[in-house]
Design an enzyme around this catalytic site. Structure first.
Site, short mmCIF file in Angstrom:
data_model
loop_
_atom_site.label_atom_id
_atom_site.label_comp_id
_atom_site.label_asym_id
_atom_site.label_seq_id
_atom_site.Cartn_x
_atom_site.Cartn_y
_atom_site.Cartn_z
N TYR A 145 33.50 -40.47 47.18
CA TYR A 145 34.64 -40.25 46.29
C TYR A 145 34.55 -38.88 45.64
O TYR A 145 33.53 -38.21 45.72
CB TYR A 145 34.71 -41.36 45.22
CG TYR A 145 33.62 -41.31 44.18
CD1 TYR A 145 32.31 -41.69 44.47
CD2 TYR A 145 33.89 -40.89 42.88
CE1 TYR A 145 31.32 -41.64 43.51
CE2 TYR A 145 32.90 -40.85 41.90
CZ TYR A 145 31.62 -41.23 42.23
OH TYR A 145 30.64 -41.18 41.28
N ARG A 196 32.56 -29.99 47.96
CA ARG A 196 31.59 -31.10 47.87
C ARG A 196 32.04 -32.29 48.71
O ARG A 196 31.22 -32.97 49.34
CB ARG A 196 31.40 -31.51 46.41
CG ARG A 196 30.29 -32.53 46.26
CD ARG A 196 29.96 -32.78 44.81
NE ARG A 196 31.08 -33.36 44.08
CZ ARG A 196 31.12 -33.54 42.77
NH1 ARG A 196 30.09 -33.19 42.03
NH2 ARG A 196 32.16 -34.07 42.18
N LYS A 250 28.06 -37.92 47.20
CA LYS A 250 28.82 -38.59 46.12
C LYS A 250 29.31 -39.94 46.63
O LYS A 250 30.49 -40.16 46.91
CB LYS A 250 29.99 -37.71 45.64
CG LYS A 250 30.44 -38.11 44.21
CD LYS A 250 31.27 -37.02 43.57
CE LYS A 250 31.91 -37.50 42.27
NZ LYS A 250 30.95 -37.80 41.19
N GLU A 271 19.10 -36.48 35.88
CA GLU A 271 20.43 -36.16 35.35
C GLU A 271 20.98 -37.36 34.58
O GLU A 271 20.27 -38.35 34.39
CB GLU A 271 21.38 -35.78 36.51
CG GLU A 271 21.56 -36.88 37.55
CD GLU A 271 22.37 -36.42 38.77
OE1 GLU A 271 23.20 -35.52 38.65
OE2 GLU A 271 22.16 -37.00 39.85
#
Lengths: 285, 285
Positions: free
Chosen positions: A34, A53, A149, A181
């Site tokens: 996504y 990306r 992702k 992160e």
């Protein structure tokens, strides 16, 4: 309540009508990726970074989709327009599709399932950017390909949940002694007027807001170090903040209950908020 | 081709009609777990072990479903009957449901999405159990909670895919120098008439067929060691095999192109196949 108009597989419909087969590989195997683009002044932020990306995620997953960047831009813009989003986000998901049954390996020819929808920015998100948020740490239990992702997000969901139970508005994940992160954001500390953040690798998502921000930092008087750092170093930082497509630059005021600096939003963080928003507004399309 | 009858949220329908919302958390976050029970002679294998593991997965995911074991038994039996499955499997998936939007943390009250379907055992699977299969190794890149039977399966899918490209029928995953398990199966080696397999932990799925098999081994004249072992030790084993709900006990004849023993299905593996099937047939419900 008025229903949103959403996109699915070539058309637009009311959100309650948008459905996928139980045999969709996105549902059976989390075989889907996504992208989320922020919307500001009714325009898309960092669009080309998101497309770069997306291409990377698709390649790493050995997936192909019958859309080029212009096609996706048109869908995202239509969603923003149809739902009158002034500030918020557009989410688009691409699953490998369904071959009508469940087998670990996809059959040769699958037609991807593609859907998208919008969200308006909430008051809570706006407030967080002004006052900052407390966060709590949690071991990073996600898979080894966080650079993709992927929708396989339960590692993040469970960690964010754990943080929320303690009063955290985001989680700070760490592995082998070093911070990775946030649950859905990139993470930065500030020490002696220098921003420190983990270098990109397969261990973290290659944040689009991160990329844009680091370019701005490099052209500013603020220092930048891309290196590993510990949870302990984070708690001793002068300031900290997170970034994300819909988060922008959000101050972090406490980690695991330890107040950072004087507990107020720091000067470097404020400057980054300003620099990022100014650039994003100017370059939104 | 006749459509299967599948189960979804309280009713049965044709497979082409079974759909879920694009906002289902199973699709957006892989926020879902599943179970697969083997079917033999039209009856369910190892049912109570599957229900125990389902309860465990639900608890670890902080999920609740409005079904007890009897309710699930009734659904599984109905699916077997409606689709006239003599030998194959019943798959059931439980997602956390949809709160009509996408937020990492679920809203308080969600109604789970539950669906199930059957598969008939394929000729390929039957043949594999007789002749054995070659497998290839791959680093284990999955998340740290492999004990939860989650649909976040892309780590396994990508590894199995990599193996398939080399001619493998399953993948053998390894981490920190030690074998973990197959992409969708438990893994065992045999050396000097002793079966060796990795002890259960969060690093591997707690296989129901594994559990049943180890009980049989303990009551046999074959030795058993639950311990870590390397890929190298596996390649020097006399025999190897995998187990799974629909795989039963399947011989492995080569690892990374290295033939095991004389390359034929070994005596201990054959005995385990016999013992497992005999028990499973007798206790199927």
């Amino acid at each position: 309540m008025v229903e949103r108009m959403v996109y699915i597989n070539g058309g637009y419909c009311f959100e309650s009508e948008a459905k996928v087969s139980i045999f969709d590989r996105g549902l059976l195997f989390a075989d889907a990726i996504y992208e989320v683009a922020g919307v500001i002044d009714g325009k898309l932020m960092d669009f080309s970074a998101h497309m770069q990306r997306l291409d990377r995620s698709l390649a790493e997953m050995h997936m192909e989709i019958p859309y080029d960047h212009d096609g996706i831009l048109e869908i995202m813009r239509s969603l923003v327009e149809k739902n009158q989003v002034e500030e918020g986000l557009v989410y688009m998901q691409f699953t490998r599709g369904s071959d009508g049954d469940r087998e670990f390996l996809p059959s040769a020819k699958l037609s991807p399932t593609v859907f998208g929808f919008t969200q308006h920015k909430t008051e809570q998100e706006k407030k967080a950017n002004i006052t900052g948020i407390p966060i709590f740490s949690s071991p990073d239990i996600r898979w080894a390909r966080r650079d993709i992702k992927s929708v396989g997000l339960m590692g993040s969901v469970l960690a964010k949940w754990q943080s929320k139970l303690q009063g955290g508005e985001e989680v700070l994940m760490h592995q082998d002694g070093f911070v990775t992160e946030g649950g859905a954001t990139s993470f930065y500390i500030v020490k002696n007027h220098t921003i420190i953040t983990r270098p990109i690798s397969n261990d973290i998502l290659h944040g689009c807001t991160r990329k844009a921000l680091l370019e701005l930092v490099q052209n500013s008087h603020v220092g930048l170090e891309e290196r590993l750092f510990t949870l302990n170093e984070s708690m001793q930082a002068d300031e900290a903040f997170i970034t994300g497509a819909s988060t922008y630059v959000c101050p972090v005021t406490a980690i695991d209950g330890v107040q950072l600096g004087d507990g107020q939003v720091g000067a470097v963080t404020k400057e980054m908020q300003h620099l990022y928003l100014e650039m994003a507004r100017k370059e939104a399309i």
